[in-house]
Scaffold this motif. Structure first.
Motif, PDB file in Angstrom:
ATOM      1  N   PHE A  58      10.081   4.072  -6.913  1.00  0.00           N
ATOM      2  CA  PHE A  58       9.661   5.471  -7.028  1.00  0.00           C
ATOM      3  C   PHE A  58       9.296   5.797  -8.468  1.00  0.00           C
ATOM      4  O   PHE A  58       9.785   5.171  -9.408  1.00  0.00           O
ATOM      5  CB  PHE A  58      10.783   6.413  -6.566  1.00  0.00           C
ATOM      6  N   GLY A  59       8.452   6.798  -8.617  1.00  0.00           N
ATOM      7  CA  GLY A  59       8.081   7.274  -9.945  1.00  0.00           C
ATOM      8  C   GLY A  59       7.314   8.567  -9.868  1.00  0.00           C
ATOM      9  O   GLY A  59       7.672   9.565 -10.478  1.00  0.00           O
ATOM     10  N   THR A  60       6.238   8.552  -9.080  1.00  0.00           N
ATOM     11  CA  THR A  60       5.397   9.749  -8.969  1.00  0.00           C
ATOM     12  C   THR A  60       5.849  10.686  -7.858  1.00  0.00           C
ATOM     13  O   THR A  60       5.289  11.773  -7.707  1.00  0.00           O
ATOM     14  CB  THR A  60       3.935   9.338  -8.731  1.00  0.00           C
ATOM     15  N   THR A  61       6.814  10.264  -7.068  1.00  0.00           N
ATOM     16  CA  THR A  61       7.416  11.134  -6.062  1.00  0.00           C
ATOM     17  C   THR A  61       8.927  11.143  -6.249  1.00  0.00           C
ATOM     18  O   THR A  61       9.490  10.262  -6.894  1.00  0.00           O
ATOM     19  CB  THR A  61       7.075  10.666  -4.635  1.00  0.00           C
ATOM     20  N   SER A  62       9.573  12.143  -5.667  1.00  0.00           N
ATOM     21  CA  SER A  62      11.009  12.330  -5.866  1.00  0.00           C
ATOM     22  C   SER A  62      11.808  11.727  -4.711  1.00  0.00           C
ATOM     23  O   SER A  62      11.726  12.218  -3.578  1.00  0.00           O
ATOM     24  CB  SER A  62      11.346  13.822  -5.983  1.00  0.00           C
ATOM     25  N   PRO A  63      12.623  10.703  -4.981  1.00  0.00           N
ATOM     26  CA  PRO A  63      13.460  10.143  -3.916  1.00  0.00           C
ATOM     27  C   PRO A  63      14.531  11.115  -3.457  1.00  0.00           C
ATOM     28  O   PRO A  63      15.056  10.988  -2.351  1.00  0.00           O
ATOM     29  CB  PRO A  63      14.072   8.901  -4.559  1.00  0.00           C
ATOM     30  N   GLY A 112       0.810  -1.217   0.000  1.00  0.00           N
ATOM     31  CA  GLY A 112       0.000   0.000   0.000  1.00  0.00           C
ATOM     32  C   GLY A 112       0.839   1.260   0.000  1.00  0.00           C
ATOM     33  O   GLY A 112       2.063   1.241   0.114  1.00  0.00           O
ATOM     34  N   ALA A 113       0.162   2.384  -0.146  1.00  0.00           N
ATOM     35  CA  ALA A 113       0.777   3.713  -0.047  1.00  0.00           C
ATOM     36  C   ALA A 113      -0.331   4.704   0.267  1.00  0.00           C
ATOM     37  O   ALA A 113      -1.521   4.412   0.101  1.00  0.00           O
ATOM     38  CB  ALA A 113       1.495   4.096  -1.333  1.00  0.00           C
ATOM     39  N   ARG A 114       0.083   5.877   0.714  1.00  0.00           N
ATOM     40  CA  ARG A 114      -0.900   6.869   1.137  1.00  0.00           C
ATOM     41  C   ARG A 114      -1.756   7.360  -0.035  1.00  0.00           C
ATOM     42  O   ARG A 114      -2.942   7.622   0.118  1.00  0.00           O
ATOM     43  CB  ARG A 114      -0.171   8.048   1.797  1.00  0.00           C
ATOM     44  N   TRP A 115      -1.121   7.517  -1.196  1.00  0.00           N
ATOM     45  CA  TRP A 115      -1.833   7.941  -2.404  1.00  0.00           C
ATOM     46  C   TRP A 115      -1.712   6.851  -3.452  1.00  0.00           C
ATOM     47  O   TRP A 115      -0.637   6.288  -3.665  1.00  0.00           O
ATOM     48  CB  TRP A 115      -1.273   9.254  -2.943  1.00  0.00           C
ATOM     49  N   ILE A 116      -2.794   6.587  -4.158  1.00  0.00           N
ATOM     50  CA  ILE A 116      -2.820   5.484  -5.105  1.00  0.00           C
ATOM     51  C   ILE A 116      -1.803   5.660  -6.226  1.00  0.00           C
ATOM     52  O   ILE A 116      -1.268   4.681  -6.752  1.00  0.00           O
ATOM     53  CB  ILE A 116      -4.253   5.290  -5.667  1.00  0.00           C
ATOM     54  N   VAL A 117      -1.500   6.913  -6.597  1.00  0.00           N
ATOM     55  CA  VAL A 117      -0.545   7.116  -7.698  1.00  0.00           C
ATOM     56  C   VAL A 117       0.869   6.717  -7.311  1.00  0.00           C
ATOM     57  O   VAL A 117       1.728   6.565  -8.187  1.00  0.00           O
ATOM     58  CB  VAL A 117      -0.550   8.585  -8.210  1.00  0.00           C
ATOM     59  N   LYS A 118       1.130   6.533  -6.006  1.00  0.00           N
ATOM     60  CA  LYS A 118       2.461   6.094  -5.562  1.00  0.00           C
ATOM     61  C   LYS A 118       2.595   4.575  -5.550  1.00  0.00           C
ATOM     62  O   LYS A 118       3.695   4.052  -5.363  1.00  0.00           O
ATOM     63  CB  LYS A 118       2.768   6.632  -4.157  1.00  0.00           C
ATOM     64  N   PRO A 150      12.620  17.332  -7.065  1.00  0.00           N
ATOM     65  CA  PRO A 150      12.499  17.977  -5.755  1.00  0.00           C
ATOM     66  C   PRO A 150      11.602  19.211  -5.786  1.00  0.00           C
ATOM     67  O   PRO A 150      10.955  19.540  -4.788  1.00  0.00           O
ATOM     68  CB  PRO A 150      13.946  18.348  -5.422  1.00  0.00           C
ATOM     69  N   GLU A 151      11.540  19.891  -6.937  1.00  0.00           N
ATOM     70  CA  GLU A 151      10.680  21.072  -7.055  1.00  0.00           C
ATOM     71  C   GLU A 151       9.221  20.685  -7.299  1.00  0.00           C
ATOM     72  O   GLU A 151       8.307  21.416  -6.917  1.00  0.00           O
ATOM     73  CB  GLU A 151      11.164  21.966  -8.204  1.00  0.00           C
ATOM     74  N   GLN A 152       8.994  19.543  -7.954  1.00  0.00           N
ATOM     75  CA  GLN A 152       7.650  19.008  -8.171  1.00  0.00           C
ATOM     76  C   GLN A 152       7.633  17.580  -7.640  1.00  0.00           C
ATOM     77  O   GLN A 152       7.718  16.614  -8.392  1.00  0.00           O
ATOM     78  CB  GLN A 152       7.289  19.040  -9.659  1.00  0.00           C
ATOM     79  N   PRO A 153       7.524  17.444  -6.307  1.00  0.00           N
ATOM     80  CA  PRO A 153       7.759  16.135  -5.673  1.00  0.00           C
ATOM     81  C   PRO A 153       6.634  15.128  -5.821  1.00  0.00           C
ATOM     82  O   PRO A 153       6.829  13.959  -5.529  1.00  0.00           O
ATOM     83  CB  PRO A 153       7.965  16.508  -4.208  1.00  0.00           C
ATOM     84  N   LEU A 154       5.452  15.541  -6.249  1.00  0.00           N
ATOM     85  CA  LEU A 154       4.346  14.599  -6.435  1.00  0.00           C
ATOM     86  C   LEU A 154       3.689  14.873  -7.777  1.00  0.00           C
ATOM     87  O   LEU A 154       3.175  15.968  -8.023  1.00  0.00           O
ATOM     88  CB  LEU A 154       3.312  14.727  -5.314  1.00  0.00           C
TER      89      LEU A 154
END
Length: 339
Positions: free
Chosen positions: A280-285, A185-191, A308-312
């Motif tokens: 990772f993909g939709t968030t910035s590691p 699981g993850a907090r947001w489905i896109v993650k 990092p500027e657009q992390p999600l």
């Protein structure tokens, strides 16, 4: 660093964010060994905090009551009675700023990203790591206040009772410490990585003879059941929604390898320095991923646009571009190096 004697740290949520703030707690304690440090937090995350000598006291903040005048009045009386000389708001949003304001502390600070009007309550502490990983952004507050920061250390709690519960449960299931923890699981489905991918990976792990424990929050029960029914292997154990937070920490502490996408338990594994595979993909590691150490293995989707500027990034197809083979190859290489 000024000799503060009574500090209030404010970081109320969420799981990963609280863990990201623990190195700042460590640095504060190293610089101020005799100060009293109190932490304000939501109840469901309180078990993430270590006890003494790191945190002397915990204040539970009821987020559902923060709009209630009577609750705020009583909270103000409680905080004022403690006579804090400094608050460090590491959340920097409206609800944390309210707690900072109500503390009555003469000095109120936050890290540089003051959002939702928190700039009217806290003073931003801007350091050299303004655009680096969030852990370094938080640590900059200690640096700017004149403290020394020597590396990144996570003072994690160690609940021996919870450890005993987990060890007995695993022993009853015939599981030794040589197991893999997978959190689907993850907090947001896109993650999230697709459940079918997790299922195929778990089949490979189980057929290789590895015990696989899937874990997560009660909200992920359906995901756990899907994988359990898809894999159909006695080496798979479904503990999704069946552990407390303290038990989850101990489950991860004793695993061999941890695997998940960007989700809270990933940061538990990182803090415990467990060998891990992070998807990772939709968030910035680079902003919020597992931080530092040879135990970290990150796989980034080839279509990732997160920075990092657009992390999600809201890209529902991004995580599916990570193939099962890529994860299996990294896992196999980890095993070879472990031999």
């Amino acid at each position: 660093m000024k000799d503060y004697s009574n500090i209030l740290i404010i970081k109320m949520s969420s799981l990963g964010d609280v863990i990201h703030a623990l190195p700042t707690l460590y640095a504060l304690r190293q610089n101020l060994p005799h100060a009293k440090i109190t932490w304000a937090i939501h109840e469901q995350f309180a078990s993430l905090l270590p006890g003494t000598p790191w945190v002397d006291e915990v204040i539970i903040i009821d987020k559902k009551q923060l709009k209630s005048p009577s609750y705020l009045w009583n909270l103000r009386k409680d905080l004022h009675s403690r006579h804090f000389d400094m608050t460090l708001d590491l959340q920097c949003i409206a609800k944390s700023a309210i707690v900072s304001l109500l503390s009555g502390a003469p000095e109120r600070y936050g890290y540089w990203e003051l959002r939702e009007g928190s700039k009217f309550v806290n003073k931003a502490l801007v350091g050299a790591h303004k655009y680096d990983h969030v852990i370094e952004r938080y640590l900059d507050t200690v640096r700017v206040l004149g403290g020394d920061v020597e590396g990144v250390e996570f003072p994690m709690p160690h609940d021996h009772a919870a450890e005993g519960v987990i060890r007995k449960r695993l022993a009853d299931l015939g599981v030794t410490d040589d197991y893999v923890v997978v959190v689907p699981g993850a907090r947001w489905i896109v993650k999230e990585w697709p459940l079918l991918n997790f299922g195929e990976l778990c089949i490979r792990l189980c057929e290789s003879g590895k015990k696989v424990i899937i874990a997560g929050a009660p909200d992920d029960n359906e995901k756990g059941l899907f994988i359990e029914n898809y894999v159909k292997n006695d080496n798979l154990i479904n503990l999704v929604g069946k552990t407390t937070m303290a038990e989850l920490i101990e489950l991860i502490r004793h695993c061999h390898i941890y695997i998940s996408a960007d989700t809270g338990p990933l940061h538990i594994a990182n803090a415990l320095k467990k060998p891990l595979i992070a998807l990772f993909g939709t968030t910035s590691p680079h902003r919020t991923g597992p931080y530092g150490g040879s135990h970290v293995h990150i796989i980034i989707s080839p279509t990732s646009k997160a920075t990092p500027e657009q992390p999600l990034v809201d890209d529902p197809d991004c995580m599916a571009q990570i193939p099962v083979d890529a994860v299996w190859d990294v896992y196999s290489e980890m095993l070879r190096k472990d031999l």
